[in-house]
Design an enzyme around this catalytic site. Structure first.
Site, mmCIF file in Angstrom:
data_model
loop_
_atom_site.group_PDB
_atom_site.id
_atom_site.type_symbol
_atom_site.label_atom_id
_atom_site.label_comp_id
_atom_site.label_asym_id
_atom_site.label_seq_id
_atom_site.Cartn_x
_atom_site.Cartn_y
_atom_site.Cartn_z
ATOM 1 N N SER A 19 0.810 -1.215 0.000
ATOM 2 C CA SER A 19 0.000 0.000 0.000
ATOM 3 C C SER A 19 0.850 1.274 0.000
ATOM 4 C CB SER A 19 -0.967 0.004 1.186
ATOM 5 O OG SER A 19 -1.963 -0.976 1.014
ATOM 6 N N THR A 64 -6.060 -3.374 6.931
ATOM 7 C CA THR A 64 -5.992 -4.741 6.449
ATOM 8 C C THR A 64 -6.223 -5.664 7.640
ATOM 9 O OG1 THR A 64 -4.671 -6.293 5.149
ATOM 10 C CG2 THR A 64 -3.467 -4.863 6.684
ATOM 11 N N LYS A 68 -10.375 -5.038 9.861
ATOM 12 C CA LYS A 68 -11.473 -4.550 9.029
ATOM 13 C C LYS A 68 -12.810 -4.511 9.759
ATOM 14 C CE LYS A 68 -9.427 -5.804 4.580
ATOM 15 N NZ LYS A 68 -9.607 -6.535 3.299
ATOM 16 N N ASP A 80 -22.883 2.522 3.474
ATOM 17 C CA ASP A 80 -23.778 1.382 3.288
ATOM 18 C C ASP A 80 -23.027 0.175 2.751
ATOM 19 O OD1 ASP A 80 -25.884 2.944 4.136
ATOM 20 O OD2 ASP A 80 -26.617 3.404 2.121
ATOM 21 N N ASN A 89 -12.224 -1.109 5.064
ATOM 22 C CA ASN A 89 -10.792 -1.095 4.727
ATOM 23 C C ASN A 89 -10.277 0.324 4.496
ATOM 24 O OD1 ASN A 89 -11.858 -0.507 2.149
ATOM 25 N ND2 ASN A 89 -10.182 -1.583 1.130
ATOM 26 N N ASP A 105 -12.765 -2.501 -1.253
ATOM 27 C CA ASP A 105 -12.500 -3.834 -1.795
ATOM 28 C C ASP A 105 -13.597 -4.265 -2.770
ATOM 29 O OD1 ASP A 105 -10.099 -4.376 -0.497
ATOM 30 O OD2 ASP A 105 -11.088 -5.250 1.260
ATOM 31 N N GLY A 128 -13.203 -19.880 0.938
ATOM 32 C CA GLY A 128 -12.930 -19.139 2.162
ATOM 33 C C GLY A 128 -14.166 -18.434 2.684
ATOM 34 N N ALA A 129 -14.037 -17.884 3.912
ATOM 35 C CA ALA A 129 -15.219 -17.290 4.545
ATOM 36 C C ALA A 129 -14.878 -16.147 5.488
ATOM 37 C CB ALA A 129 -15.995 -18.369 5.308
ATOM 38 N N GLY A 130 -13.769 -15.454 5.245
ATOM 39 C CA GLY A 130 -13.406 -14.334 6.102
ATOM 40 C C GLY A 130 -13.960 -13.017 5.598
ATOM 41 N N THR A 154 -15.847 -24.712 8.526
ATOM 42 C CA THR A 154 -16.631 -24.942 9.738
ATOM 43 C C THR A 154 -18.103 -24.615 9.521
ATOM 44 O OG1 THR A 154 -16.386 -22.700 10.638
ATOM 45 C CG2 THR A 154 -14.613 -24.279 11.120
#
Length: 275
Positions: A19, A64, A68, A80, A89, A105, A128-130, A154
Site C-alpha cells: 500500500s 488490512t 477490518k 452502506d 478497509n 474492496d 474461504g469465509a473471512g 466450519t
C-alpha cells in the site's frame, strides 16, 4: 487549504504491504508533494489506543487484517457498502474531524474483474469465509445472476456466508472445504484464503477452466494461479485488486482524481519483483 496530509495502512502483519508503494506513487504522479503515507503494525488490541493518538494532520487510513471489523466501533459513520459486509478497509477523516469508514474492496473487485473481461456470470464459487470472502459475495451480488457456492471449513463459517448472501440478495450455498475441488466447475472462482491453502487443489483444475480471481499478491503467482494460467484459464490477481481499491482510497483521502492506475500498477509490479 486542508492541513490533513498524513495517511497510513494499519494491520498485523504489515511489513509486506504494498500500500505505501502504491499510494506514494499516486501522490507523486498527482503532484501531491505535501502528502505522506506510512505503515504501522497494529493489531486489534492496539487499535483503540492508536486511533486516540491521531491528530488533525491525518487524512485517512487503510485497514488490512485483522482490523477490518475491529475498526467499526471506533468510527462516527460507516458507508452502506461497508456496513453490508461489516468490513471497513478505508477511513477518511473529514475537515470537521469525523471518522468515516468505507469498503473499497468491493468496487475494487468489480473493477479488476471488468478489466479482465468479466462483466457477468451465471454462477460462481468462493473459497474461504473471512472478511474478504464477504466482500467477494457483495461484489458477486452485482455481477452474478445465479447462485454462489462458498467452500468453508466450519459450520459457523457456513452459517455466516449464508447470512451474507441473505443480507446481500445472493443465493449462497455452502459446501465443506473437502469438496473444494468442485468449485472449479464454476465460470468464476474467487479464492480468498491464506497463502498455501489452495495449493492441494491444483490437481482439480479442469481442462477448460474459467476465470480465477486469487486475492493474494505475495507470494505471486500462487501455485493455483500459475497452474490455472498454464491450463489456459483467465487469472485475476491480488495486485489487480490492490491497485483498484487503493486508487479509490487515494481519491477519497486526497479529494483529487482520477488516481493514476497505470503508474500505481507499475510501482506495485516493480516492488513485487524486487521482493
Amino acid at each position: 487549504m486542508s492541513t490533513r496530509h498524513r495517511a497510513a495502512v494499519l494491520g498485523s502483519p504489515i511489513a509486506h504491504s504494498l500500500s505505501p508503494v502504491l499510494h506514494r506513487a499516486a501522490y507523486e504522479a498527482l503532484g501531491l508533494t505535501d502528502r505522506s503515507y506510512d505503515r504501522f503494525e497494529v493489531d486489534e488490541t492496539d487499535l483503540p489506543g492508536f486511533m486516540n493518538e491521531l491528530d488533525d494532520s491525518w487524512a485517512g487510513l487503510s485497514l488490512t487484517m485483522p482490523l477490518k471489523r475491529a475498526i467499526i466501533p471506533l468510527l462516527d459513520e460507516v458507508s452502506d457498502t461497508a456496513a453490508a459486509v461489516e468490513a471497513v478497509n478505508t477511513v477518511v477523516f473529514t475537515e470537521d474531524g469525523r471518522r468515516v469508514g468505507d469498503n473499497t474492496d468491493i468496487p475494487g473487485m468489480i473493477a479488476a474483474l471488468r478489466e479482465h473481461g468479466v462483466e457477468k456470470v451465471d454462477h460462481a464459487a468462493v473459497l474461504g469465509a473471512g472478511a474478504t470472502a464477504s466482500s467477494a459475495v457483495a461484489a458477486l451480488s452485482r455481477i452474478c445472476t445465479g447462485p454462489v457456492t462458498a467452500y468453508v471449513r466450519t459450520h459457523t463459517r457456513a452459517e455466516e456466508m449464508r447470512g451474507w448472501g441473505a443480507r446481500l440478495g445472493v443465493e449462497v450455498h455452502t459446501a465443506d472445504w473437502a469438496e473444494a475441488g468442485h468449485a472449479f466447475d464454476a465460470p468464476l472462482v474467487i479464492a480468498t484464503t491464506p497463502a498455501g491453502a489452495t495449493d492441494p487443489l491444483v490437481p482439480y483444475i479442469p481442462d477448460r477452466p474459467g476465470t480465477l480471481f486469487d486475492v493474494l499478491y505475495d507470494p505471486w503467482p500462487t501455485p493455483l494461479a500459475a497452474a490455472w494460467a498454464e491450463q489456459g484459464g483467465g487469472v485475476v490477481g491480488g495486485l489487480d485488486l490492490l491497485v483498484h481499491q487503493a486508487a479509490l482510497q487515494v481519491e477519497q483521502m486526497t479529494g483529487v482524481g482520477p488516481a493514476p492506475l497505470a503508474v500505481m500498477r507499475a510501482a506495485g509490479e516493480r516492488a513485487s519483483a524486487e521482493g
